[in-house]
Design a protein around this motif. Structure first.
Motif, mmCIF file in Angstrom:
data_model
loop_
_atom_site.group_PDB
_atom_site.id
_atom_site.type_symbol
_atom_site.label_atom_id
_atom_site.label_comp_id
_atom_site.label_asym_id
_atom_site.label_seq_id
_atom_site.Cartn_x
_atom_site.Cartn_y
_atom_site.Cartn_z
ATOM 1 N N GLY A 80 0.810 -1.217 0.000
ATOM 2 C CA GLY A 80 0.000 0.000 0.000
ATOM 3 C C GLY A 80 0.838 1.259 0.000
ATOM 4 N N THR A 81 1.852 1.284 0.845
ATOM 5 C CA THR A 81 2.728 2.452 0.926
ATOM 6 C C THR A 81 3.479 2.652 -0.378
ATOM 7 N N PHE A 82 4.026 1.573 -0.934
ATOM 8 C CA PHE A 82 4.776 1.695 -2.187
ATOM 9 C C PHE A 82 3.856 2.065 -3.350
ATOM 10 N N ALA A 83 2.607 1.616 -3.315
ATOM 11 C CA ALA A 83 1.647 1.994 -4.365
ATOM 12 C C ALA A 83 1.377 3.494 -4.333
ATOM 13 N N VAL A 84 1.206 4.052 -3.140
ATOM 14 C CA VAL A 84 0.991 5.490 -3.021
ATOM 15 C C VAL A 84 2.220 6.241 -3.531
#
Length: 90
Positions: free
Chosen positions: A26-30
């Protein structure tokens, strides 16, 4: 990704425990979404957020990265930061 009129995007705080691979998606997607925004100024504030952007290999594609998350938010609110005030002799 096509632009939808965004001019400035501020991100302060990772989506979770990105340091552990099962929770990093999730963090890397953002981070990738911010890096891919056309014609937008991107601001990432906070030590954990800066570390996440670095871990994703996207630091050079973000407009401004600061380890000072709280200071970043205060600056954007228009507050005078103590160190800036000292430099300005205030």
């Amino acid at each position: 990704m096509r632009s939808s009129g965004r001019r400035t995007v501020v991100w302060n705080g990772p989506m979770g425990v990105f340091e552990l691979a099962p929770f990093a998606a999730g963090t890397f997607a953002v981070a990738r979404i911010l890096a891919d925004l056309p014609d937008a100024h991107t601001v990432v504030g906070g030590g954990d957020s800066a570390a996440a952007v670095h871990a994703a290999g996207l630091t050079d594609r973000i407009g401004w990265v600061s380890t000072g998350g709280g200071a970043t938010l205060e600056f954007l609110e228009g507050r005078t930061l103590p160190a800036v005030a000292a430099l300005l002799g205030q």
